[in-house]
Design a protein around this motif. Sequence first.
Motif, PDB file in Angstrom:
ATOM      1  N   SER A 267      41.562  54.135  64.321  1.00 43.71           N
ATOM      2  CA  SER A 267      41.428  53.368  63.095  1.00 43.71           C
ATOM      3  C   SER A 267      42.656  53.796  62.321  1.00 43.71           C
ATOM      4  O   SER A 267      42.748  53.122  61.101  1.00 43.71           O
TER       5      SER A 267
ATOM      6  N   LYS B 125      36.607  54.710  64.639  1.00 42.79           N
ATOM      7  CA  LYS B 125      36.491  53.254  64.935  1.00 42.79           C
ATOM      8  C   LYS B 125      37.748  52.944  65.807  1.00 42.79           C
ATOM      9  O   LYS B 125      39.144  53.020  65.465  1.00 42.79           O
TER      10      LYS B 125
ATOM     11  N   SER C  63      36.231  45.940  69.102  1.00 41.81           N
ATOM     12  CA  SER C  63      36.064  47.373  68.257  1.00 41.81           C
ATOM     13  C   SER C  63      34.840  48.045  68.743  1.00 41.81           C
ATOM     14  O   SER C  63      33.878  47.413  69.083  1.00 41.81           O
TER      15      SER C  63
ATOM     16  N   LEU D 205      32.815  51.492  67.375  1.00 39.97           N
ATOM     17  CA  LEU D 205      32.418  52.589  66.654  1.00 39.97           C
ATOM     18  C   LEU D 205      31.924  53.830  67.183  1.00 39.97           C
ATOM     19  O   LEU D 205      30.896  53.575  67.748  1.00 39.97           O
TER      20      LEU D 205
END
Length: 126
Positions: free
Chosen positions: A78, A107, A122, A124
């Motif tokens: 992230s 993330k 992406s 998470l």
Amino acid sequence: MKTILKNSVAAAILLSSTISIANAPESSFGKKANAKSEVEKNIITIDADPTFKRKGNKLFMNLLNLSKGKVTIKVYDSEGRVVFKEIVEGDIVVEKAFNFENAYEDKYTVVITDNKETFKESVLIK
């Protein structure tokens, strides 16, 4: 006998005219000939995006690389730091499995770059 001869001549004329129409240049047929060319062009040029499939904390990626060009695979956290990088070249099918089971909560962004485009996915992790 004359009837058979007349029918044979008529059949020969029909057959020769059918063959000449079939062998005529494309311009004489208009759009029907162009449709064939369009189909052939679409078959030859295939643009395939990578597929991503997620199972739990694992991410699976497949990419069809017909050009056998260079494919760069990177994983960013992230904060934009590169946590994984791999360059694959010469493979028609590029497959990669990413295991985030022991990763920190964050993330992550998987970036796939081939010689034409860039694709992102992406993940998470909680």
